[in-house]
Design an enzyme around this catalytic site. Structure first.
Site, PDB file in Angstrom:
ATOM      1  N   TYR A   1     -41.977 -12.695 -92.071  1.00  0.00           N
ATOM      2  CA  TYR A   1     -41.761 -12.293 -93.460  1.00  0.00           C
ATOM      3  C   TYR A   1     -40.343 -11.744 -93.621  1.00  0.00           C
ATOM      4  O   TYR A   1     -39.971 -10.755 -92.971  1.00  0.00           O
ATOM      5  CB  TYR A   1     -42.774 -11.237 -93.897  1.00  0.00           C
ATOM      6  CG  TYR A   1     -44.213 -11.707 -93.919  1.00  0.00           C
ATOM      7  CD1 TYR A   1     -44.546 -13.054 -93.855  1.00  0.00           C
ATOM      8  CD2 TYR A   1     -45.255 -10.790 -94.010  1.00  0.00           C
ATOM      9  CE1 TYR A   1     -45.871 -13.482 -93.874  1.00  0.00           C
ATOM     10  CE2 TYR A   1     -46.582 -11.199 -94.029  1.00  0.00           C
ATOM     11  CZ  TYR A   1     -46.878 -12.550 -93.955  1.00  0.00           C
ATOM     12  OH  TYR A   1     -48.189 -12.964 -93.973  1.00  0.00           O
TER      13      TYR A   1
ATOM     14  N   ARG B   1     -43.764 -15.256-110.409  1.00  0.00           N
ATOM     15  CA  ARG B   1     -43.738 -15.930-109.112  1.00  0.00           C
ATOM     16  C   ARG B   1     -43.496 -17.427-109.251  1.00  0.00           C
ATOM     17  O   ARG B   1     -42.823 -18.043-108.425  1.00  0.00           O
ATOM     18  CB  ARG B   1     -45.052 -15.664-108.368  1.00  0.00           C
ATOM     19  CG  ARG B   1     -45.111 -16.255-106.983  1.00  0.00           C
ATOM     20  CD  ARG B   1     -46.330 -15.757-106.242  1.00  0.00           C
ATOM     21  NE  ARG B   1     -46.300 -14.312-106.080  1.00  0.00           N
ATOM     22  CZ  ARG B   1     -47.273 -13.606-105.493  1.00  0.00           C
ATOM     23  NH1 ARG B   1     -48.337 -14.230-105.031  1.00  0.00           N
ATOM     24  NH2 ARG B   1     -47.178 -12.307-105.384  1.00  0.00           N
TER      25      ARG B   1
ATOM     26  N   GLN C   1     -49.072  -1.446-110.109  1.00  0.00           N
ATOM     27  CA  GLN C   1     -49.931  -2.627-109.984  1.00  0.00           C
ATOM     28  C   GLN C   1     -51.141  -2.337-109.097  1.00  0.00           C
ATOM     29  O   GLN C   1     -52.220  -2.876-109.314  1.00  0.00           O
ATOM     30  CB  GLN C   1     -49.130  -3.799-109.422  1.00  0.00           C
ATOM     31  CG  GLN C   1     -48.088  -4.354-110.381  1.00  0.00           C
ATOM     32  CD  GLN C   1     -47.227  -5.422-109.736  1.00  0.00           C
ATOM     33  OE1 GLN C   1     -46.890  -5.337-108.565  1.00  0.00           O
ATOM     34  NE2 GLN C   1     -46.865  -6.434-110.500  1.00  0.00           N
TER      35      GLN C   1
END
Length: 336
Positions: free
Chosen positions: A55, A229, A292
């Site tokens: 990542y 996204r 969120q």
């Protein structure tokens, strides 16, 4: 607060909503926002955190390690993964060879700032390395105390069965699989889940909201919102494309009254749906802003009644992907 579930047939518990930093830390959001989001996760009762060396090419592990610095290590469950290329991409910089696994665990521990990870996962299946070599390397890492449990990601039912048998022979526990799973992507239901239930392996599922499509923010016949996204190549636009069709987006819009009737938001409904499967131990959620998480954690502990589950199937059944063969496509036949 977030509920806990056992991982596989072990005595190890994880939060059923686990924080994942795949496309946020080190790429999509600034470090200050990433740290604030991890701290909010902790405040909300999330103690399980999932990352991977690949990542942001190792940066996500560094950011997570920094965010967790000063926390009581025994009160955290930290997961990471090995397989995909890191660094300059040399001949041994990917796969599940003994060399790459050993290099991988040492690098991950250094970046995370910890002596061990709770769960070390094979990020895909390596067709170029004998499975015996891979599992022996994992067993040595467990015996060295650098990982407590072993998991995999996106393995087929047959691969899980072979890996589990070798793990048993080596005296270690293969406790989890990390597949994509959502109300729109159900490919593990046909083979992976029945085999996992038989073997005592749990699912830690990624993309329970189908890359955000199940939030309902993408509308049929309309361009994706700016900054979402679907418009950002750095934040998974390639993964979301399969869901960005008018028939899928129209079906998702039918979930609004279902969620309203259940007293939930669409994200809460999507996460609660995957958690209804008893073989799922945790749903991975990410966030680019702390607030969120305030919404998504409320899916913990929710039981959807039979009418709600049937209504979700009625809305999405015709567009949900169920082909078990798609799991095999997740692992490249040759190392990347």
């Amino acid at each position: 607060m977030v509920n806990y579930r056992y991982l596989g047939n072990s005595g190890f518990k994880v939060t059923e909503i686990t924080y994942g930093n795949w496309i946020t830390h080190g790429s999509q959001v600034e470090n200050d926002a990433a740290l604030a989001t991890v701290h909010r996760a902790l405040e909300l009762g999330i103690t399980s955190f999932d990352t991977a060396d690949v990542y942001a090419n190792t940066v996500a592990e560094q950011v997570l390690g920094e965010a967790l610095k000063g926390q009581r290590r025994e009160s955290l469950e930290i997961f990471t993964k090995v397989y995909w290329p890191v660094g300059p991409g040399g001949a041994n910089d990917s796969g599940l060879s003994r060399k790459h696994i050993m290099d991988g665990i040492h690098g991950s521990l250094r970046r995370l700032g910890t002596d061990y990870v709770d769960l070390y996962q094979a990020h895909r299946y390596d067709y170029e390395t004998p499975l015996e070599e891979t599992m022996q390397a994992f067993a040595d890492i467990v015996r060295q105390g650098k990982a407590l449990y072993i998991g995999v990601s996106e393995w087929t039912a047959e691969q899980l069965r072979a890996g589990h048998a070798l793990a048993e022979d080596l005296g270690i526990q293969l406790v989890s699989n990390q597949p994509q799973y959502s109300a729109l992507w159900r490919v593990i239901e046909g083979k992976v889940i029945p085999t996992s239930e038989e073997l005592g392996i749990s699912q830690i599922v990624w993309s329970p909201m189908a890359q955000g499509v199940l939030s309902g923010k993408y509308l049929p016949g309309q361009p994706a919102p700016v900054g979402s996204r679907a418009t950002d190549e750095k934040s998974g636009a390639g993964f979301i494309k399969r869901f960005m069709t008018d028939d899928v987006l129209s079906a998702v819009q039918k979930l609004h009254p279902v969620a309203e009737q259940a007293g939930l938001t669409l994200p809460q409904l999507a996460i609660a749906w995957v958690l209804q499967n008893p073989n799922v131990s945790a749903a991975l959620v990410g966030a680019s802003r702390p607030e969120q998480l305030d919404d998504t954690v409320k899916a913990s502990g929710i039981t959807l009644d039979a009418d709600t589950m049937a209504a979700i199937d009625a809305a999405l059944g015709s567009v949900a992907e169920t082909d078990p063969a798609l799991t095999e496509e997740s692992s490249p036949k040759r190392r990347p």
